[in-house]
Design an enzyme around this catalytic site. Structure first.
Site, short mmCIF file in Angstrom:
data_model
loop_
_atom_site.label_atom_id
_atom_site.label_comp_id
_atom_site.label_asym_id
_atom_site.label_seq_id
_atom_site.Cartn_x
_atom_site.Cartn_y
_atom_site.Cartn_z
N ASP A 15 34.64 42.62 -104.38
CA ASP A 15 34.52 42.02 -103.05
C ASP A 15 35.72 42.54 -102.24
OD1 ASP A 15 33.99 40.05 -100.96
OD2 ASP A 15 35.70 38.96 -101.79
N ASP A 17 37.16 41.02 -98.75
CA ASP A 17 38.01 40.01 -98.12
C ASP A 17 38.48 38.97 -99.13
OD1 ASP A 17 39.17 38.91 -95.78
OD2 ASP A 17 37.43 39.67 -94.68
N ASP A 213 36.62 36.48 -104.86
CA ASP A 213 37.44 35.29 -104.67
C ASP A 213 36.60 34.04 -104.42
OD1 ASP A 213 36.71 36.28 -102.06
OD2 ASP A 213 38.18 34.93 -101.20
MG LIG Z 1 35.87 37.39 -100.46
#
Ligand SMILES: [Mg+2]
Length: 258
Positions: A15, A17, A213
């Site tokens: 991922d 961000d 995240d």
């Molecule tokens: Mg993310």
């Protein structure tokens, strides 16, 4: 989850961000760790729910941060929507979204028609010029039979200074309410992005580790695709739940893969 075998992993699907960067800064340990993955022979792919993202622009941003990337390593939810259109029997589409989504959808080689004209599909993604007229036209098309495709359902996304601003999910919700139709979602947490990345690498999902995240998008998407998943705490999540592989930063993933 001890049944996962690090030796079977061939690719690290990251991922962006909160996993690789936050705003204009690299996440802690991300630069060194990604160099290390590549040095050890792992293929890298970057998977983003941002439908407006284009591979060239993401590549430039990562290279500026000292993070290795090539345009072919980037997969956005807009590109996944384009692949979905290509694989469908549809011939025409219209969309609500930003320039980047338009460019990605053009690669489907289907014919774009103006929003509100009869179309086989209407794709909805993040659109900072969204207004009542776009809502009216899109919901008319969908009520008229166009397939409603959402790039993702993220209600918000993080902006500079810790602010949260409306994401594609807020716009998709408006279109779903106005049309009375629920969308088909192609971005995370659906498995399509991971399946597409694995297929382009010629590997099985079980040979990939999905790193992110967010439990409700990144990890859920990896699980749905049948990949191993790894949670990092450099973004929105504060602790690794029991039974979930993960660590504070990407650094610890290197030792796990060893
Ligand atoms: Mg993310």
């Amino acid at each position: 989850m001890s049944h996962f075998n690090p030796e079977s992993i061939k690719a690290v699907l990251l991922d962006l961000d909160g996993t690789v960067y936050r705003g204009s800064e690299a996440c802690p340990d991300a630069v060194e760790s990604i160099h290390e993955f590549i040095g050890r022979g792992f293929a890298i792919r970057y998977l983003t729910n941002n439908s407006a993202a284009r591979p060239e622009q993401i590549t430039q941003k990562l290279l500026n941060l000292g993070i290795p990337c090539e345009p072919s390593w980037v997969l956005s939810s807009g590109m996944t929507a384009a692949q979905f259109l290509k694989d469908s029997l549809h011939q025409t589409y219209s969309y609500i979204g930003e320039v980047g989504l338009g460019e990605s959808l053009a690669e489907s080689e289907l014919s774009e028609v103006p929003l509100g004209e009869p179309a086989d599909a209407v794709v909805v993604g993040i659109c900072r010029s969204f207004d009542y007229e776009k809502l009216r036209l899109a919901s008319n098309s969908i009520r008229g039979g166009a397939q409603f495709i959402a790039t993702n359902l993220d209600p918000t996304y993080p902006f500079e200074g810790g602010a949260l601003i409306p994401g594609a999910g807020s716009i998709v919700a408006a279109v779903a309410t106005a049309s009375g139709v629920n969308p088909l979602v192609v971005g995370k947490p659906q498995p399509q992005m991971v399946l597409q990345a694995c297929s382009s690498l010629g590997i099985a999902p079980g040979q990939a580790i999905v790193v992110g995240d967010r439990l409700d998008t990144d990890i859920a998407c990896g699980v749905a695709a049948g990949a191993t998943t790894w949670l990092v705490l450099t973004g929105v999540t504060d602790e690794v739940p029991p039974g979930q592989l993960g660590s504070k930063t990407l650094q610890e993933l290197i030792s796990w893969l060893d």
